[in-house]
Design an enzyme around this catalytic site. Structure first.
Site, PDB file in Angstrom:
ATOM      1  N   HIS A 100       6.496   6.425  -4.685  1.00 18.68           N
ATOM      2  CA  HIS A 100       6.015   7.559  -5.478  1.00 18.68           C
ATOM      3  C   HIS A 100       7.185   8.449  -5.867  1.00 18.68           C
ATOM      4  CE1 HIS A 100       2.264   6.207  -3.580  1.00 18.68           C
ATOM      5  NE2 HIS A 100       1.663   6.773  -4.607  1.00 18.68           N
ATOM      6  N   GLU A 108       7.074   4.643   2.427  1.00 14.28           N
ATOM      7  CA  GLU A 108       7.101   5.619   1.342  1.00 14.28           C
ATOM      8  C   GLU A 108       5.736   6.277   1.251  1.00 14.28           C
ATOM      9  OE1 GLU A 108       5.605   5.786  -1.868  1.00 14.28           O
ATOM     10  OE2 GLU A 108       4.293   4.092  -1.482  1.00 14.28           O
ATOM     11  N   SER A 153       1.903   1.228  -3.850  1.00 12.56           N
ATOM     12  CA  SER A 153       0.953   2.217  -3.351  1.00 12.56           C
ATOM     13  C   SER A 153      -0.249   1.522  -2.724  1.00 12.56           C
ATOM     14  CB  SER A 153       0.541   3.172  -4.475  1.00 12.56           C
ATOM     15  OG  SER A 153      -0.151   4.285  -3.970  1.00 12.56           O
TER      16      SER A 153
END
Length: 293
Positions: free
Chosen positions: A264, A203, A110
């Site tokens: 995620h 992503e 992330s």
């Protein structure tokens, strides 16, 4: 050639740091038990327990913690415990040759995407796109940690999650990328992602379609989609989001597969970045070389 860090052995010590949002020691008790199950020792960095308004201490404290873990001879791997925001703030203060001189496993995702890209470009070290320590809560995600103990290939096909072939074909190349927002954050900086001939991992969390559109368009305008050789896309969920990815990627006629539980998602499959992979959109699979030696 990419530098691969040495694999872990039982009894090794790993470092635990917070380079993004803060994390208190009490909340880490269950996540830290993962290391005990794996036969590892752990060392908490000075950023654990530190807190500003939304960051784990000051930029200087987070950089110092990272540097200390890199040079500490006892520490064989570095795990990021949070992944919200803040990693990009320290990117221009990191001593990148330090990791090249002391290559070791670096794990996170992330927000940490920005640092993965920076390490690949300025340290040439393979890193690992895997869930923050505080978010490894299912058995499949835990299982992927064992790739750090031996150099073995990862074979991701539909036995792990349903996959969708967006654009047919097969390609071999180095895989880079991660979180879409953080990839776009690199544009216009010295850390701007280089996608030329690379397989781009994309992503993202639950964003509105307009926001996904804006981010993909930014990559398009920057030439990053055109330069890539293929695309591995995480679980995007809604059909309209999948259709949007197809709209942006189809003009380039490069192999593209969506539906990977990387990022995620639950489970969150940890994979090495910077290594050679084969992406086969016809067979719907991703085969990755080891991230450790």
């Amino acid at each position: 050639m990419i530098i691969r860090p040495k694999h872990l052995n039982k009894g090794d010590t790993v470092g635990v740091i917070a380079l993004s949002n803060p994390m208190d020691v009490e909340s880490l008790q269950n996540p830290l038990s993962i290391f005990s199950e794996m036969g590892l020792q752990y060392k908490l960095g000075q950023t654990i327990g530190l807190s500003g308004k939304y960051l784990a201490g000051t930029d200087e404290e987070r950089v110092q913690d990272l540097h200390q873990m890199i040079i500490d001879p006892e520490v064989k791997a570095i795990f990021c415990v949070t992944d919200g925001y803040g990693a990009a703030r320290i990117a221009d203060q990191i001593d990148y040759p330090l990791l090249a001189e002391h290559p070791k496993i670096f794990w996170g995702c992330s927000d940490i995407t920005f640092l993965h890209i920076a390490f690949h470009q300025f340290s040439n070290v393979a890193t690992f796109h895997g869930p923050a320590l505080s978010k490894i809560v299912d058995e499949q995600s835990k299982k992927m940690l064992y790739q750090l103990f031996a150099p073995y290939e990862i074979f991701y096909d539909e036995s792990l999650s349903p996959l969708v072939s967006i654009i047919p074909g097969a390609v071999r190349g180095e895989i880079i990328g991660g979180n879409l927002r953080r990839i776009v954050d690199t544009l216009g900086t010295k850390f701007e992602i280089n996608t030329l001939g690379k397989i781009l991992l994309l992503e993202e969390a639950d964003l509105q379609i307009e926001e996904i559109d804006r981010l993909l368009n930014q990559l398009r305008l920057a030439g990053k989609l055109k330069e890539a050789s293929g695309f591995a896309i995480g679980s995007v969920g809604k059909e309209d989001i999948l259709a949007l990815f197809k709209e942006y990627l189809s003009p380039y006629k490069k192999p593209a597969v969506a539906g990977f539980n990387i990022g995620h998602s639950k489970p969150n499959i940890g994979i090495p970045l910077g290594v050679e992979v084969i992406l086969d959109a016809d067979e719907k699979l991703l085969r990755l070389l080891p991230g450790v030696e």
